[in-house]
Design a protein around this motif. Structure first.
Motif, mmCIF file in Angstrom:
data_model
loop_
_atom_site.group_PDB
_atom_site.id
_atom_site.type_symbol
_atom_site.label_atom_id
_atom_site.label_comp_id
_atom_site.label_asym_id
_atom_site.label_seq_id
_atom_site.Cartn_x
_atom_site.Cartn_y
_atom_site.Cartn_z
ATOM 1 N N VAL A 238 0.830 -1.198 0.000
ATOM 2 C CA VAL A 238 0.000 0.000 0.000
ATOM 3 C C VAL A 238 0.871 1.258 0.000
ATOM 4 N N LEU A 239 1.873 1.292 0.850
ATOM 5 C CA LEU A 239 2.762 2.455 0.925
ATOM 6 C C LEU A 239 3.510 2.645 -0.392
ATOM 7 N N ALA A 240 3.961 1.553 -0.984
ATOM 8 C CA ALA A 240 4.730 1.644 -2.233
ATOM 9 C C ALA A 240 3.883 2.202 -3.368
ATOM 10 N N VAL A 241 2.643 1.739 -3.517
ATOM 11 C CA VAL A 241 1.818 2.209 -4.633
ATOM 12 C C VAL A 241 1.350 3.642 -4.404
ATOM 13 N N VAL A 242 1.165 4.039 -3.138
ATOM 14 C CA VAL A 242 0.827 5.434 -2.845
ATOM 15 C C VAL A 242 1.975 6.351 -3.255
ATOM 16 N N ILE A 243 3.191 5.967 -2.915
ATOM 17 C CA ILE A 243 4.369 6.764 -3.288
ATOM 18 C C ILE A 243 4.518 6.809 -4.809
ATOM 19 N N LEU A 244 4.295 5.679 -5.452
ATOM 20 C CA LEU A 244 4.387 5.626 -6.912
ATOM 21 C C LEU A 244 3.406 6.614 -7.549
ATOM 22 N N GLY A 245 2.161 6.594 -7.089
ATOM 23 C CA GLY A 245 1.163 7.500 -7.644
ATOM 24 C C GLY A 245 1.501 8.961 -7.405
ATOM 25 N N ALA A 246 2.031 9.269 -6.212
ATOM 26 C CA ALA A 246 2.372 10.655 -5.880
ATOM 27 C C ALA A 246 3.553 11.163 -6.691
ATOM 28 N N LEU A 247 4.477 10.274 -7.054
ATOM 29 C CA LEU A 247 5.662 10.696 -7.797
ATOM 30 C C LEU A 247 5.386 10.948 -9.271
ATOM 31 N N VAL A 248 4.365 10.301 -9.815
ATOM 32 C CA VAL A 248 4.106 10.406 -11.256
ATOM 33 C C VAL A 248 3.941 11.855 -11.723
ATOM 34 N N PRO A 249 3.105 12.688 -11.065
ATOM 35 C CA PRO A 249 2.974 14.074 -11.543
ATOM 36 C C PRO A 249 4.279 14.864 -11.445
ATOM 37 N N LEU A 250 5.106 14.557 -10.456
ATOM 38 C CA LEU A 250 6.371 15.272 -10.312
ATOM 39 C C LEU A 250 7.303 14.993 -11.489
ATOM 40 N N VAL A 251 7.209 13.804 -12.051
ATOM 41 C CA VAL A 251 8.049 13.430 -13.195
ATOM 42 C C VAL A 251 7.403 13.852 -14.514
ATOM 43 N N VAL A 252 6.090 13.685 -14.599
ATOM 44 C CA VAL A 252 5.388 13.920 -15.864
ATOM 45 C C VAL A 252 5.254 15.414 -16.182
ATOM 46 N N THR A 253 5.051 16.242 -15.172
ATOM 47 C CA THR A 253 4.855 17.680 -15.419
ATOM 48 C C THR A 253 6.012 18.308 -16.201
ATOM 49 N N PRO A 254 7.285 18.106 -15.798
ATOM 50 C CA PRO A 254 8.377 18.685 -16.601
ATOM 51 C C PRO A 254 8.425 18.136 -18.028
ATOM 52 N N LEU A 255 8.089 16.865 -18.201
ATOM 53 C CA LEU A 255 8.080 16.285 -19.544
ATOM 54 C C LEU A 255 7.015 16.944 -20.419
ATOM 55 N N LEU A 256 5.856 17.223 -19.837
ATOM 56 C CA LEU A 256 4.793 17.877 -20.583
ATOM 57 C C LEU A 256 5.142 19.335 -20.881
ATOM 58 N N ARG A 257 5.904 19.964 -20.002
ATOM 59 C CA ARG A 257 6.372 21.335 -20.280
ATOM 60 C C ARG A 257 7.304 21.319 -21.486
ATOM 61 N N LEU A 258 8.156 20.295 -21.569
ATOM 62 C CA LEU A 258 9.055 20.185 -22.719
ATOM 63 C C LEU A 258 8.278 19.975 -24.012
ATOM 64 N N ALA A 259 7.089 19.378 -23.899
ATOM 65 C CA ALA A 259 6.246 19.148 -25.075
ATOM 66 C C ALA A 259 5.498 20.403 -25.497
ATOM 67 N N GLY A 260 5.662 21.485 -24.731
ATOM 68 C CA GLY A 260 5.077 22.761 -25.123
ATOM 69 C C GLY A 260 3.795 23.130 -24.408
ATOM 70 N N LEU A 261 3.357 22.357 -23.419
ATOM 71 C CA LEU A 261 2.132 22.698 -22.700
ATOM 72 C C LEU A 261 2.391 23.823 -21.702
ATOM 73 N N LYS A 262 1.378 24.645 -21.469
ATOM 74 C CA LYS A 262 1.467 25.688 -20.458
ATOM 75 C C LYS A 262 1.641 25.044 -19.081
ATOM 76 N N PRO A 263 2.292 25.740 -18.130
ATOM 77 C CA PRO A 263 2.546 25.129 -16.809
ATOM 78 C C PRO A 263 1.301 24.576 -16.134
ATOM 79 N N VAL A 264 0.200 25.345 -16.135
ATOM 80 C CA VAL A 264 -1.006 24.875 -15.446
ATOM 81 C C VAL A 264 -1.622 23.689 -16.188
ATOM 82 N N ASP A 265 -1.579 23.704 -17.519
ATOM 83 C CA ASP A 265 -2.124 22.589 -18.289
ATOM 84 C C ASP A 265 -1.259 21.339 -18.144
ATOM 85 N N ALA A 266 0.064 21.541 -18.069
ATOM 86 C CA ALA A 266 0.970 20.405 -17.882
ATOM 87 C C ALA A 266 0.708 19.730 -16.546
ATOM 88 N N ALA A 267 0.562 20.526 -15.482
ATOM 89 C CA ALA A 267 0.302 19.955 -14.158
ATOM 90 C C ALA A 267 -1.074 19.301 -14.105
#
Length: 317
Positions: free
Chosen positions: A60-89
């Motif tokens: 349970v703890l591992a999957v909670v941490i996994l889910g919480a980390l995904v936006p932290l990693v994905v947001t910068p990648l979406l910014r590189l793809a050209g999305l606005k900061p709020v839309d990327a997040a």
């Protein structure tokens, strides 16, 4: 060979593309949603009734941490793809949460392939629904503050908590888990013929409706360009590797690794849009739904799930 339920999704997409008048009544769609969430929760709860809860705490703890980390990693990648900061997040919040229907399809695929898996896997769905959503929302609000847009408004934390934790998806999943865990096999037996046996047929009807909805998102994909399609196809395999690696560290069985990889690769298109509308109305929810439902969902059904099942054995050796 494709699972038959995936073919129902393809039928829905085709019906929309040829402008058929095929529609499922909205009341039926809501009923199918409630049924699937309760049925998945009940299945997980039955397994919880057969084993000590404390033994599952590391998972349970591992999957909670996994889910919480995904936006932290994905947001910068979406910014590189050209999305606005709020839309990327905002879009990253969708990927931080999970798709219950994608999990249901993966579960039927694992069972059909005869792969061993942790039968309490539905518990992962319930606990992964909210953490990534909350992290993504916080990132979106921070982006608004940095841009001096909407900085005068505060996050309505009470309303947000109610929407995320007591919204339909989480409430029904957790409610089903609790009922199954308390009632056990003997208690659930009288309703087994209603909630458990017809599961795959109900899932097929639900996927037919989702095919119709996904087909309707093709216009939005054209407006947002090829980058959105590339993002929606590239993110799932990357996130699936993180899910599979987590499953390997937890010592999951091969089917469990495939299911956790699928959950990590999925994107929410039910709970996430509702939560974003409450917390970050400035985010482009149309873009997020087009990517999550119009690209990532069919990608996972047609390509992702077979790929994750094929790769899972390499993470259990």
């Amino acid at each position: 060979m494709l699972d038959v339920v995936v073919l129902f999704f393809a039928l829905g997409v085709f019906a929309r593309l040829v402008k058929s008048d095929l529609r499922l009544p909205e009341a039926l769609y809501e009923t199918l949603t409630i049924y699937l969430l309760l049925a998945i929760g009940l299945k997980g709860g039955l397994e919880l009734s057969r084993q000590p809860l404390m033994d599952l705490l590391p998972q349970v703890l591992a999957v909670v941490i996994l889910g919480a980390l995904v936006p932290l990693v994905v947001t910068p990648l979406l910014r590189l793809a050209g999305l606005k900061p709020v839309d990327a997040a905002g879009l990253a919040a969708h990927y931080g949460s999970v798709s219950v229907v994608t999990f249901a399809v993966a579960l039927t695929a694992v069972q059909r392939a005869g792969l061993p898996y942790e039968s309490h896997a539905a518990l992962w769905v319930a606990v992964m629904e909210a953490p990534g959503l909350v992290v993504g929302i916080v990132l979106a609000r921070l982006a608004l503050k940095r841009a001096d847009a909407g900085s005068g408004s505060r996050i309505r934390w009470g309303l947000l908590a109610h929407e995320v934790l007591l919204g339909k998806s989480v409430l029904l999943l957790m409610g089903g888990l609790m009922i199954g865990a308390v009632a056990g096999d003997a208690g659930v037996a009288p309703i087994k013929a209603v909630f458990l046996d017809p599961f795959k047929g109900v899932l097929a009807l639900f996927l037919l409706e989702l095919g119709l909805v996904a087909g309707g998102q093709l216009g939005a994909l054209k407006r947002h360009g090829i980058k959105l399609v590339l993002v929606g196809c590239a993110l799932p395999p990357v996130l699936a590797l993180a899910g599979a690696a987590t499953g390997m560290l937890l010592g999951l069985q091969v089917g469990g690794v495939a299911l956790l990889a699928t959950l990590a690769a999925s994107a929410s298109y039910i709970a996430a849009p509702a939560a974003l509308r409450v917390a970050v109305p400035q985010a482009n929810t149309g873009l997020s739904i087009a990517c999550a439902l119009g690209v990532t969902f069919p990608f996972n059904l047609l390509v992702g799930i077979p790929l994750y099942l094929h790769l899972a054995p390499y993470f259990t050796r």
